[in-house]
Design an enzyme around this catalytic site. Structure first.
Site, PDB file in Angstrom:
ATOM      1  N   GLY A  44      -4.205   5.369  -2.958  1.00  0.00           N
ATOM      2  CA  GLY A  44      -2.920   4.599  -2.741  1.00  0.00           C
ATOM      3  C   GLY A  44      -2.885   3.360  -3.255  1.00  0.00           C
ATOM      4  N   ALA A  49      -2.178  -4.218  -1.411  1.00  0.00           N
ATOM      5  CA  ALA A  49      -3.462  -3.685  -1.314  1.00  0.00           C
ATOM      6  C   ALA A  49      -3.617  -2.503  -2.178  1.00  0.00           C
ATOM      7  CB  ALA A  49      -3.789  -3.324   0.283  1.00  0.00           C
ATOM      8  N   VAL A  51      -5.730   1.256  -1.979  1.00  0.00           N
ATOM      9  CA  VAL A  51      -6.860   1.992  -0.900  1.00  0.00           C
ATOM     10  C   VAL A  51      -7.724   3.001  -1.756  1.00  0.00           C
ATOM     11  CG1 VAL A  51      -6.541   3.582   1.099  1.00  0.00           C
ATOM     12  CG2 VAL A  51      -4.859   1.770   0.720  1.00  0.00           C
ATOM     13  N   ASP A 157       6.620  -1.716  10.055  1.00  0.00           N
ATOM     14  CA  ASP A 157       7.243  -1.165   9.027  1.00  0.00           C
ATOM     15  C   ASP A 157       6.897   0.325   9.201  1.00  0.00           C
ATOM     16  OD1 ASP A 157       8.385  -1.025   6.648  1.00  0.00           O
ATOM     17  OD2 ASP A 157       6.507  -1.099   5.617  1.00  0.00           O
TER      18      ASP A 157
END
Length: 166
Positions: A44, A49, A51, A157
């Site tokens: 991801g 960031a 992942v 979120d």
């Protein structure tokens, strides 16, 4: 019905940045090490960031390793990243992903957490599944959010793209 719930455990991604899952067919193997973790592949990517699927060689388990991009390591962003990990680590619920470690290596900051193999609720809904099944999933998400709220944590979120379905 209970088997469906066990089979379809949902996890809430407790981060505040959107991480877009990388489609399985486009996943590229990654080699390297970050802290004690052996990086396997990118799964991801978001604005703050990246992942990775990684392996913890000490405990012999696969984890998701969320690595803060170097461009995101400004003071306030870095403090928020570590604060959110510490808060999330206090939550223990079957529908909330567990945090295992927060670490730093050089200028890279990371969070090791449960690896959830699956897709987002957003993708799942687009596949036109049974409405009753979707309502059960929504109930599980609501229970997890309620638990977090009872413990003073608000997901800033929450949306189908940030809920993972395994």
């Amino acid at each position: 019905m209970a088997d469906d719930r066990d089979r379809l455990r949902k996890f809430i991604d407790k981060s505040t940045d959107d991480v877009e899952l990388v489609p399985q067919e486009t996943v590229q193997p990654v080699s390297g090490k970050l802290g004690k973790y052996l990086l396997k592949r990118e799964i991801g990517r978001g604005g703050m960031a990246i992942v990775y699927e990684a392996e913890d060689p000490e405990l012999k388990r696969r984890v998701a390793l969320k690595v803060l991009r170097e461009v995101s390591t400004a003071g306030a962003v870095l403090q928020r990243f570590h604060r959110e990990a510490a808060i999330a680590a206090q939550l223990q619920h079957p529908n909330i992903v567990a945090i295992h470690e927060v670490g730093t290596e050089g200028r890279l900051h990371f969070i090791a957490m449960d690896l959830v193999e699956g897709r987002t609720l957003d993708d799942y809904v687009r596949e036109r599944h049974d409405r009753t099944e979707l309502l059960r999933m929504l109930e599980d998400v609501a229970r997890a959010v309620h638990y977090a709220h009872e413990n003073g944590v608000v997901h800033r979120d929450l949306k189908p793209a940030n809920v993972l379905v395994d």
